[in-house]
Design an enzyme around this catalytic site. Structure first.
Site, PDB file in Angstrom:
ATOM      1  N   TYR A 124       0.829  -1.216   0.000  1.00 42.84           N
ATOM      2  CA  TYR A 124       0.000   0.000   0.000  1.00 42.84           C
ATOM      3  C   TYR A 124       0.863   1.267   0.000  1.00 42.84           C
ATOM      4  O   TYR A 124       0.354   2.353  -0.254  1.00 42.84           O
ATOM      5  CB  TYR A 124      -0.923   0.039   1.229  1.00 42.84           C
ATOM      6  CG  TYR A 124      -1.889  -1.103   1.370  1.00 42.84           C
ATOM      7  CD1 TYR A 124      -2.065  -2.049   0.362  1.00 42.84           C
ATOM      8  CD2 TYR A 124      -2.646  -1.248   2.533  1.00 42.84           C
ATOM      9  CE1 TYR A 124      -2.952  -3.110   0.503  1.00 42.84           C
ATOM     10  CE2 TYR A 124      -3.545  -2.295   2.686  1.00 42.84           C
ATOM     11  CZ  TYR A 124      -3.688  -3.229   1.676  1.00 42.84           C
ATOM     12  OH  TYR A 124      -4.569  -4.272   1.833  1.00 42.84           O
ATOM     13  N   HIS A 134       1.041 -11.765   2.025  1.00 42.34           N
ATOM     14  CA  HIS A 134      -0.040 -11.062   1.331  1.00 42.34           C
ATOM     15  C   HIS A 134      -0.753 -11.920   0.286  1.00 42.34           C
ATOM     16  O   HIS A 134      -1.949 -11.746   0.034  1.00 42.34           O
ATOM     17  CB  HIS A 134       0.518  -9.799   0.667  1.00 42.34           C
ATOM     18  CG  HIS A 134      -0.505  -8.729   0.436  1.00 42.34           C
ATOM     19  ND1 HIS A 134      -0.205  -7.390   0.411  1.00 42.34           N
ATOM     20  CD2 HIS A 134      -1.837  -8.791   0.229  1.00 42.34           C
ATOM     21  CE1 HIS A 134      -1.306  -6.682   0.204  1.00 42.34           C
ATOM     22  NE2 HIS A 134      -2.308  -7.515   0.080  1.00 42.34           N
TER      23      HIS A 134
END
Length: 290
Positions: free
Chosen positions: A58, A124
Site C-alpha cells: 500500500y 499477502h
C-alpha cells in the site's frame, strides 16, 4: 425492533489462536496515500477504531504509523490514556522472495511505521510456489520469536495453500486468513475450512467496494433495519464471525461504518444475503495460485 442479542461495536474484540485479542472491526487503508491516509487513520482512532489494516504494497505504512503515534501522543495527556498496546497494527509481505528478504522487510516495516513492532504480519498472497511460501512463513515465525511481530497469518490463501501450511507442522499456527468476503463473494469453501480449523477470517472489501450498494436486496434490507447499506454489509460480516475491514477516506463514513450495534440481521435475512453470491471479485483473486 428488538435489541440485538449479539452486540458488536468498535470495542468488540476477537481472540486469535495464540490468545491475543484483536479488534473485530478495523479500518482498511488500501489505495490511500499521503495526507488522506493520515486523516483517515486519525478520524478512525478518534471514532473508536483500534485496528488499522495496512500492507507494504500500500506504500502508506509511514503515514499510518505517523497518525497512530500522533494520536497516542495526545492520549498521554489524558488520565488512563491509550498506549501502543491498545492499537492493533497489521501489515503484509509485499513479495514471497526468500527467508532473508522477508526478515529484512519486516524490520523495514517496523522502522518505517515507527511503531516498535507489528501486531499482525501476513503473507499477502500465495504467489511463488510451495517452497517460497513455507520459507517466508518460517521468517514470520522467527520474527515472532524475536518479538518483532506478535501474531502471524496469511492473505488470499485458498484451501490448498492453508492445507499445505498446516501439513508443514508450523511452529506458529496461522492466526488469520484475510480474503475478499462479502455477500456477493461468500468464499464458502475457504471460510468454512478456516472456521473448522480455528483460523480467523478477515474480510477485506467487506463493502464490495460499493459496487452493489444499490442492489435491490441491500437497499430493501437497509430500509428494514434502519441502517446504511454499508452498515448492513459490515453487520453481515460480523454475524458470520468474520473481522471486516471497511475502507473509507471520508470522516462521516468512517464513523458510520463502525456504528453497527443498534440492529441485528435475522436468520432468514442472513440466508437471503448469503444467496447473493455471484463470485464478484473487486480487485485480485490469487486463491488458486499454484
Amino acid at each position: 425492533m428488538a435489541a440485538p442479542k449479539n452486540v458488536f461495536s468498535l470495542s468488540t474484540k476477537i481472540k486469535l489462536p495464540n490468545g491475543a485479542p484483536m479488534p473485530q472491526i478495523q479500518l482498511g487503508v488500501y489505495l490511500m496515500s499521503g495526507r488522506e491516509t493520515e486523516n483517515a487513520v486519525k478520524w478512525a482512532l478518534e471514532a473508536g477504531y483500534r485496528g488499522i489494516d495496512c500492507a507494504q504494497m500500500y506504500h502508506n505504512e509511514r503515514e499510518v504509523g505517523r497518525a497512530i503515534l500522533a494520536f497516542l501522543e495526545a492520549e498521554k495527556k489524558k488520565p488512563n490514556g491509550l498506549t501502543r498496546e491498545d492499537i492493533f497494527f497489521t501489515s503484509k509481505l509485499a513479495s514471497n522472495i526468500s527467508y532473508d528478504a522477508t526478515r529484512r522487510s519486516i524490520k523495514e516495516s517496523i522502522r518505517v511505521s515507527g511503531l516498535g513492532y507489528i501486531d499482525l504480519f501476513l503473507i499477502h498472497a500465495p504467489y511463488g510456489g510451495k517452497a517460497k511460501r513455507l520459507e517466508c512463513w518460517r521468517a514470520i515465525e522467527d520474527a515472532i520469536a524475536d518479538k518483532e511481530v506478535r501474531s502471524g497469518g496469511v492473505s488470499n490463501y485458498g484451501v490448498k495453500h492453508l492445507k499445505e501450511l498446516l501439513a508443514s507442522n508450523p511452529r506458529v499456527f496461522p492466526a488469520v486468513n484475510q480474503i475478499e468476503v462479502h455477500p456477493f463473494n461468500t468464499r464458502t469453501e475457504i471460510t468454512s475450512f478456516c472456521q473448522e480449523n480455528g483460523i480467523v477470517v478477515e474480510a477485506y472489501a467487506p463493502l464490495a467496494r460499493a459496487y452493489r450498494m444499490n442492489h435491490p436486496t441491500i437497499v430493501s434490507l437497509s430500509k428494514k433495519y434502519g441502517c446504511t447499506p454499508a452498515q448492513l454489509l459490515v453487520r453481515w460480516s460480523l454475524q458470520h464471525g468474520y473481522v471486516p475491514l471497511p475502507k473509507s477516506a471520508t470522516k462521516e463514513r468512517i464513523i458510520s461504518n463502525g456504528q453497527v450495534d443498534g440492529f441485528e440481521i435475522d436468520e432468514a435475512d442472513m440466508k437471503t444475503m448469503d444467496g447473493l453470491d455471484e463470485y464478484l471479485v473487486t480487485d485480485w483473486d490469487p486463491v488458486d495460485a499454484p
